[in-house]
Design an enzyme around this catalytic site. Structure first.
Site, short mmCIF file in Angstrom:
data_model
loop_
_atom_site.label_atom_id
_atom_site.label_comp_id
_atom_site.label_asym_id
_atom_site.label_seq_id
_atom_site.Cartn_x
_atom_site.Cartn_y
_atom_site.Cartn_z
N ALA A 2 -24.55 -43.63 31.80
CA ALA A 2 -26.00 -43.69 31.72
C ALA A 2 -26.53 -44.78 32.63
O ALA A 2 -25.83 -45.74 32.97
CB ALA A 2 -26.43 -43.96 30.28
N GLY B 267 -21.50 -42.00 29.44
CA GLY B 267 -22.24 -40.76 29.29
C GLY B 267 -21.74 -39.66 30.20
O GLY B 267 -21.89 -38.47 29.90
N GLU C 206 -18.97 -38.14 28.27
CA GLU C 206 -19.55 -37.38 27.16
C GLU C 206 -20.12 -36.06 27.65
O GLU C 206 -19.98 -35.02 26.99
CB GLU C 206 -20.62 -38.22 26.47
CG GLU C 206 -20.03 -39.39 25.70
CD GLU C 206 -21.07 -40.32 25.14
OE1 GLU C 206 -20.98 -40.67 23.95
OE2 GLU C 206 -22.01 -40.71 25.89
N GLU D 123 -18.70 -48.34 26.86
CA GLU D 123 -19.94 -48.85 26.28
C GLU D 123 -19.75 -50.16 25.52
O GLU D 123 -20.66 -50.99 25.45
CB GLU D 123 -20.54 -47.80 25.34
CG GLU D 123 -21.10 -46.57 26.01
CD GLU D 123 -20.08 -45.46 26.21
OE1 GLU D 123 -20.47 -44.33 26.49
OE2 GLU D 123 -18.85 -45.75 26.09
#
Length: 258
Positions: free
Chosen positions: A65, A109, A112, A132
């Protein structure tokens, strides 16, 4: 439609979406997520597209992200905006199969997102991780759930709690990716897989994907019941008749998705 952060193309029955923020290692920004959702919706409506390939660059599928966008957000803002969850929902429930072509960084992300695809083809240079924890948070786009299901509790714990990355070959050994190929051919290999899937009955492919996904959502008994219902339902399709007749007549089937 013109996009700023992705590139979209179509080759035969294959639609390809390329993440295109090279200056940011294809970090998932709000703009990129919005454009990706839009492209997915367009391909979903296109009956000529039977399978998708989603990729990034050789250097990075996605490094995660966009931290610059996230840094100033509060818990209330995250809750109210849903921060990327429309994308996770869209991809996780997408009716057409998606093949991921992964190279370089597949982190946070980005991992993911990749884990919500259906088949993963990795370059030998790919690196996978959920880092993260290094910035004081945890995976929030399905990482704790999908990674655990893919590699098991203990490896998932190690990767998520330490931020450790693993390479492509280890990812394959653990069952995180489908196949590993040289970096020169990872996209070509992904399109090869996509074309193979696209050559099958679209009705059967869609139902098979639904049944496999249900394996992660319910117990064995319920999953088998669900599979059986879909199996019986396919006997009402024209593709079933075409496929079986073609087999008996020793010819290649011409599936129409009906």
């Amino acid at each position: 439609m013109d996009y700023e952060t992705i590139q979209v193309s179509k080759e035969g029955m294959i639609g390809t979406i390329t993440l295109n923020r090279p200056q940011a290692m294809n970090a998932l920004s709000n703009k990129l997520v919005t454009e990706l959702i839009s492209a997915l919706a367009d391909f979903e409506k296109d009956e000529g597209v039977r399978c998708l390939v989603i990729t990034g660059s050789e250097k990075a599928f996605s490094a995660g992200a966009d931290i610059k966008e996230m840094a100033g957000m509060t818990a209330v803002q995250m809750t109210m905006t849903g921060h990327f969850f429309p994308l996770w929902d869209k991809v996780g429930r997408y009716p057409k199969p998606i093949v991921g072509a992964l190279s370089g960084f597949v982190l946070g992300g980005g991992l993911e997102l990749a884990m919500s695809f259906d088949v993963l083809v990795a370059s030998e240079t790919a690196q996978f991780g959920q880092p993260e924890i290094d910035i004081g948070v945890m995976p929030g786009g399905g990482g704790t759930q999908r990674l655990t299901r893919a590699v098991g509790k203990y490896k998932a714990m190690e990767m998520i709690l330490t931020g450790e990355r693993i390479g492509a070959e280890e990812a394959k050994t653990l069952g995180l990716v489908s196949r590993v190929v040289p970096k020169e051919s990872y996209l070509e290999e992904a399109k090869k897989v996509a074309n193979e899937i696209a050559s099958k009955s679209p009705v059967a492919v869609r139902h098979a994907k639904m049944a496999i996904n249900k394996a992660f959502e319910m117990g064995l008994g319920g999953g088998i019941d669900f599979e059986r219902e879909l199996f019986y339902l396919l006997f009402a399709s024209e593709d079933k008749n075409e496929g079986m007749n073609a087999f008996m007549e020793k010819r290649k089937p011409a599936f129409k998705g009906k």
